[in-house]
Design an enzyme around this catalytic site. Structure first.
Site, PDB file in Angstrom:
ATOM      1  N   TRP A  10     -37.029 -21.161 -28.475  1.00 53.59           N
ATOM      2  CA  TRP A  10     -38.210 -20.456 -28.988  1.00 53.59           C
ATOM      3  C   TRP A  10     -39.282 -20.443 -27.880  1.00 53.59           C
ATOM      4  O   TRP A  10     -40.149 -19.901 -27.961  1.00 53.59           O
ATOM      5  CB  TRP A  10     -38.943 -21.501 -30.259  1.00 53.59           C
ATOM      6  CG  TRP A  10     -38.305 -21.280 -31.542  1.00 53.59           C
ATOM      7  CD1 TRP A  10     -37.100 -20.554 -31.841  1.00 53.59           C
ATOM      8  CD2 TRP A  10     -38.721 -21.916 -32.671  1.00 53.59           C
ATOM      9  NE1 TRP A  10     -36.810 -20.669 -33.107  1.00 53.59           N
ATOM     10  CE2 TRP A  10     -37.835 -21.344 -33.885  1.00 53.59           C
ATOM     11  CE3 TRP A  10     -39.653 -22.679 -33.003  1.00 53.59           C
ATOM     12  CZ2 TRP A  10     -37.970 -21.838 -35.171  1.00 53.59           C
ATOM     13  CZ3 TRP A  10     -39.734 -23.110 -34.413  1.00 53.59           C
ATOM     14  CH2 TRP A  10     -39.089 -22.717 -35.445  1.00 53.59           C
ATOM     15  N   LYS A  11     -38.940 -21.164 -26.896  1.00 56.37           N
ATOM     16  CA  LYS A  11     -39.721 -21.387 -25.724  1.00 56.37           C
ATOM     17  C   LYS A  11     -41.051 -21.588 -26.157  1.00 56.37           C
ATOM     18  O   LYS A  11     -41.267 -22.392 -27.162  1.00 56.37           O
ATOM     19  CB  LYS A  11     -39.786 -19.916 -24.787  1.00 56.37           C
ATOM     20  CG  LYS A  11     -38.404 -19.594 -24.505  1.00 56.37           C
ATOM     21  CD  LYS A  11     -38.301 -18.376 -23.346  1.00 56.37           C
ATOM     22  CE  LYS A  11     -36.602 -18.071 -23.027  1.00 56.37           C
ATOM     23  NZ  LYS A  11     -36.479 -17.162 -22.157  1.00 56.37           N
ATOM     24  N   HIS A  95     -33.300 -25.161 -17.674  1.00 57.88           N
ATOM     25  CA  HIS A  95     -33.652 -23.573 -17.949  1.00 57.88           C
ATOM     26  C   HIS A  95     -34.014 -23.061 -16.742  1.00 57.88           C
ATOM     27  O   HIS A  95     -34.946 -23.784 -15.992  1.00 57.88           O
ATOM     28  CB  HIS A  95     -34.304 -23.583 -19.192  1.00 57.88           C
ATOM     29  CG  HIS A  95     -34.424 -22.334 -19.553  1.00 57.88           C
ATOM     30  ND1 HIS A  95     -35.373 -21.340 -19.061  1.00 57.88           N
ATOM     31  CD2 HIS A  95     -33.943 -21.622 -20.669  1.00 57.88           C
ATOM     32  CE1 HIS A  95     -34.976 -20.107 -19.665  1.00 57.88           C
ATOM     33  NE2 HIS A  95     -34.334 -20.210 -20.718  1.00 57.88           N
ATOM     34  N   GLY A 231     -33.202 -16.261 -26.533  1.00 49.84           N
ATOM     35  CA  GLY A 231     -34.743 -16.462 -26.532  1.00 49.84           C
ATOM     36  C   GLY A 231     -35.408 -15.484 -27.706  1.00 49.84           C
ATOM     37  O   GLY A 231     -35.482 -15.662 -29.045  1.00 49.84           O
ATOM     38  N   GLY A 232     -35.976 -14.269 -27.329  1.00 54.09           N
ATOM     39  CA  GLY A 232     -36.820 -13.605 -28.132  1.00 54.09           C
ATOM     40  C   GLY A 232     -36.317 -13.135 -29.374  1.00 54.09           C
ATOM     41  O   GLY A 232     -36.982 -13.245 -30.514  1.00 54.09           O
TER      42      GLY A 232
HETATM   43  P1  13P Z   1     -34.312 -13.770 -23.922  1.00 52.20           P
HETATM   44  O1  13P Z   1     -33.029 -13.856 -24.976  1.00 52.20           O
HETATM   45  O2  13P Z   1     -35.525 -13.815 -24.449  1.00 52.20           O
HETATM   46  O3  13P Z   1     -33.837 -12.977 -22.690  1.00 52.20           O
HETATM   47  O4  13P Z   1     -34.098 -15.277 -23.319  1.00 52.20           O
HETATM   48  C1  13P Z   1     -32.974 -15.943 -22.916  1.00 52.20           C
HETATM   49  C2  13P Z   1     -33.513 -17.234 -22.630  1.00 52.20           C
HETATM   50  O5  13P Z   1     -34.178 -17.593 -21.594  1.00 52.20           O
HETATM   51  C3  13P Z   1     -32.929 -18.450 -23.687  1.00 52.20           C
HETATM   52  O6  13P Z   1     -32.926 -19.692 -23.135  1.00 52.20           O
END
Ligand code: 13P
Length: 254
Positions: A10-11, A95, A231-232
């Site tokens: 989720w960042k 990361h 991620g997104g």
């Molecule tokens: P995205 O899927 O948004 O490109 O991000 C990848 C990521 O950094 C997952 O850790």
């Protein structure tokens, strides 16, 4: 057969309200016999919330970072033991956003992986090259160097880590590595692991970088791609559920 693993990162996104509706939608949408591993790497303040929202489900809890120190005067840091208190099963280490924006070195990443393992948490060790490094033909050298530090620091425990290949140029850009490009790097990482452990074949190597509902099946069909770090697309229940469904229909060689 080896089960695939799909991890949502989720960042720095979420809120109590948004998390609750996202997890409820995931729980409702996951098929009964979900045959792949699923985990959510959430911001530290939400660990307790997500632990309780995921209780009794097949979703494992993951953290996005861990301190390289055990305990003490490290303001702002979160220890592996604290993560374990909340039932965390996986933690991301290295990361590219940590390496890039927080100056984490290969040695720091290796130390974090060690801390996690010592606490019984599986580190998901992230490696990946920048666009400039790829264009300079250094992709394999860069990811090998990053992984070597972790192998060196962790000896025989290395078979207990998960590795995630995330090309920096593919993160959040909508540019995905092609399945062939990703497979090539995954095969190189697998052979590097094979030199260090007899269990390399059983280890999970995830791909991350603009993985989405449309491209997941193709990526996950590659021999050495055992899952995804998303991620997104992990912030939207329907997209994340499609990726989980794609993973369920593929099984890696074991
Ligand atoms: P995205 O899927 O948004 O490109 O991000 C990848 C990521 O950094 C997952 O850790």
């Amino acid at each position: 057969m080896k089960k695939k693993l799909i991890v949502g990162n989720w960042k720095m996104n979420g809120s109590l309200a948004a998390n609750a509706s996202l997890v409820q939608a995931l729980r409702a949408g996951m098929a009964e016999g979900t045959a792949c591993g699923v985990a959510l790497a959430v911001p530290a303040p939400y660990l307790a919330q997500i632990q309780s929202l995921c209780a009794g489900s097949r979703i494992d809890l993951a953290a996005q970072d861990v301190s390289q120190h055990e305990a003490g005067a490290f303001t702002g840091e979160v220890s592996a033991a604290m993560l374990r208190d909340f039932g965390v099963r996986y933690v991301l280490v290295g990361h590219s956003e940590r390496r890039q924006f927080h100056g984490e070195s290969d040695a720091t990443v290796a130390a974090k992986a060690q801390r996690a393992l010592a606490a019984g948490i599986t580190p998901i060790v992230c490696v990946g090259e920048t666009l400039a490094e790829r264009e300079a033909g250094q992709t394999e050298a860069v990811v090998r160097r990053q992984l070597a530090a972790v192998i060196h620091a962790n000896g025989r425990c290395i078979s207990e880590v998960v590795v995630a290949y995330e090309p920096v140029w593919a993160i959040g850009t909508g540019k995905t590595a092609s399945p062939a490009q990703a497979q090539e790097v995954h095969a190189a990482l697998r052979s590097q692991l094979a030199a260090a452990t007899a269990h390399a074949e059983a280890m999970l190597l995830l791909y991350g970088g603009s993985m989405n509902a449309a491209n997941a099946a193709q990526l996950l069909a590659e021999q050495d791609i055992d899952g995804g770090l998303v991620g997104g697309a992990s912030l939207k229940a329907s997209d994340f559920l499609s990726i989980i469904a794609a993973a369920q229909s593929k099984a890696s060689r074991s």
